[in-house]
Scaffold this motif. Structure first.
Motif, PDB file in Angstrom:
ATOM      1  N   VAL A  67      24.741  52.046  -4.491  1.00 62.24           N
ATOM      2  CA  VAL A  67      23.484  52.024  -5.252  1.00 62.24           C
ATOM      3  C   VAL A  67      23.548  50.892  -6.273  1.00 62.24           C
ATOM      4  CG1 VAL A  67      21.937  53.279  -6.800  1.00 62.24           C
ATOM      5  CG2 VAL A  67      23.237  54.529  -5.084  1.00 62.24           C
ATOM      6  N   HIS A 107      20.480  44.593   0.473  1.00 64.90           N
ATOM      7  CA  HIS A 107      19.786  45.597  -0.319  1.00 64.90           C
ATOM      8  C   HIS A 107      18.795  46.292   0.595  1.00 64.90           C
ATOM      9  CE1 HIS A 107      20.445  44.521  -4.837  1.00 64.90           C
ATOM     10  NE2 HIS A 107      21.565  44.826  -4.194  1.00 64.90           N
ATOM     11  N   LYS A 145      15.782  48.627   0.858  1.00 66.09           N
ATOM     12  CA  LYS A 145      14.653  49.070   0.033  1.00 66.09           C
ATOM     13  C   LYS A 145      13.453  49.284   0.939  1.00 66.09           C
ATOM     14  CE  LYS A 145      14.214  46.210  -3.604  1.00 66.09           C
ATOM     15  NZ  LYS A 145      14.320  44.928  -4.344  1.00 66.09           N
ATOM     16  N   VAL A 192      13.333  55.211   0.962  1.00 60.94           N
ATOM     17  CA  VAL A 192      13.660  54.478   2.183  1.00 60.94           C
ATOM     18  C   VAL A 192      13.244  55.306   3.395  1.00 60.94           C
ATOM     19  CG1 VAL A 192      15.533  53.500   3.557  1.00 60.94           C
ATOM     20  CG2 VAL A 192      15.562  53.264   1.057  1.00 60.94           C
ATOM     21  N   ARG A 238      25.787  48.240   2.643  1.00 62.78           N
ATOM     22  CA  ARG A 238      24.430  48.700   2.365  1.00 62.78           C
ATOM     23  C   ARG A 238      24.323  49.132   0.908  1.00 62.78           C
ATOM     24  NH1 ARG A 238      24.349  47.419   7.379  1.00 62.78           N
ATOM     25  NH2 ARG A 238      23.914  48.872   9.067  1.00 62.78           N
ATOM     26  N   VAL A 255      21.458  50.552  -1.742  1.00 63.57           N
ATOM     27  CA  VAL A 255      20.098  51.037  -1.966  1.00 63.57           C
ATOM     28  C   VAL A 255      19.638  50.591  -3.351  1.00 63.57           C
ATOM     29  CG1 VAL A 255      18.643  53.087  -2.198  1.00 63.57           C
ATOM     30  CG2 VAL A 255      20.458  53.019  -0.464  1.00 63.57           C
ATOM     31  N   LEU A 257      16.305  58.540  -4.813  1.00 65.82           N
ATOM     32  CA  LEU A 257      17.596  58.068  -4.326  1.00 65.82           C
ATOM     33  C   LEU A 257      18.231  59.086  -3.389  1.00 65.82           C
ATOM     34  CD1 LEU A 257      19.133  56.441  -7.527  1.00 65.82           C
ATOM     35  CD2 LEU A 257      18.647  55.277  -5.360  1.00 65.82           C
ATOM     36  N   SER A 281      16.471  58.952  -0.094  1.00 68.12           N
ATOM     37  CA  SER A 281      16.821  57.721   0.619  1.00 68.12           C
ATOM     38  C   SER A 281      18.198  57.832   1.246  1.00 68.12           C
ATOM     39  CB  SER A 281      16.776  56.530  -0.342  1.00 68.12           C
ATOM     40  OG  SER A 281      15.468  56.310  -0.836  1.00 68.12           O
ATOM     41  N   ARG A 282      19.121  58.395   0.500  1.00 69.90           N
ATOM     42  CA  ARG A 282      20.472  58.576   1.009  1.00 69.90           C
ATOM     43  C   ARG A 282      20.473  59.520   2.212  1.00 69.90           C
ATOM     44  NH1 ARG A 282      24.335  62.277   2.503  1.00 69.90           N
ATOM     45  NH2 ARG A 282      26.373  61.280   2.418  1.00 69.90           N
ATOM     46  N   LEU A 333      19.131  57.677   5.306  1.00 67.05           N
ATOM     47  CA  LEU A 333      20.087  56.729   5.872  1.00 67.05           C
ATOM     48  C   LEU A 333      21.256  57.443   6.541  1.00 67.05           C
ATOM     49  CD1 LEU A 333      19.992  54.124   2.979  1.00 67.05           C
ATOM     50  CD2 LEU A 333      19.146  53.792   5.315  1.00 67.05           C
TER      51      LEU A 333
END
Length: 254
Positions: A7, A186, A188, A201, A220, A222, A235, A238-239, A242
């Motif tokens: 991050v 990055h 995004k 994401v 990677r 974020v 966050l 997004s995690r 992914l």
């Protein structure tokens, strides 16, 4: 995932200003394995201890001082204290330098000279883009692509895939063209419009799956430049997205 998922801490800059250690703890609880600081000279010893205690690796570090300070040695030393060898120039070179071939040559000379200083400290030098390195196009190639041709082999790129798209580039194509020059990306998402906040994401217009496939070995990271919702929740989502992609592709989640 091929690398620990990191991050960029600029994402949580306001929260860090209030409670650095608590924010790092929360990021670890969300499942992130690494962080990318953006103020490495601020208490690097204390930062490293907290990160180590939480099991967070420092994947890389942004530092404006690399390009702004007359002597960047203290910046390199701080980054080494954090426990990474990847020192990234996040900005600080005039946008106009990317609009002419002469400006690109000057920029390459500047970064190549800085890379020599990085090497003396056992570090690799990286460069992180915004949109202005992609908006200028020379005979069908974006300015950043031409810059890459002029950089010494040891200088790597951290491609901000979102800003690349905002600048008019096809991010997966750029990543494929740059190949092994790309040490990190990055990750995004969002509407791909300047001034609009980023989105979780996987919920915006970025072709995230294609982006990841185009740079399979890159770190990677974020990042949210801005977020209209709770940033820690964004966050975490997004995690999770992914990690789910990695599971679908037969990898291991971060």
């Amino acid at each position: 995932m091929p690398n620990p998922l990191s991050v960029q801490l600029y994402t949580v800059r306001d929260l860090i200003a209030e409670d650095r250690d608590g924010v790092l703890r929360r990021l670890a609880e969300l499942g992130f394995d690494a962080v990318e600081p953006f103020q490495p000279t601020v208490d690097p010893v204390g930062f490293r201890k907290v990160a180590d205690d939480l099991g967070l690796r420092v994947s890389s570090a942004h530092a404006m001082g690399l390009i702004q300070d007359e002597d960047p040695s203290p910046v390199f030393e701080a980054i080494a204290t954090l426990g990474t060898d990847l020192a990234v120039v996040p900005a600080g070179i005039a946008e106009e330098e990317f609009t002419t071939l002469e400006g690109l040559a000057r920029t390459a000379d500047r970064l190549n000279a800085l890379a020599e200083k990085a090497k003396a400290h056992g570090m690799r030098l990286g460069y992180h883009n915004h949109w202005w390195e992609f908006e200028p196009v020379f005979e069908g190639r974006h300015a950043l692509e031409l810059l890459a041709d002029l950089l010494a082999p040891e200088v790597v790129l951290e491609v901000d895939t979102y800003w690349a798209a905002v600048g008019g580039a096809d991010a997966p194509s750029v990543l494929r063209n740059l190949g092994d020059r790309v040490a990190a990306i990055h990750v995004k998402d969002g509407p791909v419009v300047k001034g609009e906040p980023n989105l979780v994401v996987g919920t915006g217009r970025m072709p995230v799956t294609e982006v990841l496939a185009a740079a399979p070995n890159a770190l990677r990271v974020v990042e949210f430049d801005a977020c209209a919702t709770d940033i820690l929740e964004a966050l975490g989502a997004s995690r999770a997205y992914l990690a789910g992609l990695a599971d679908e592709q037969g990898g291991t989640s971060a």
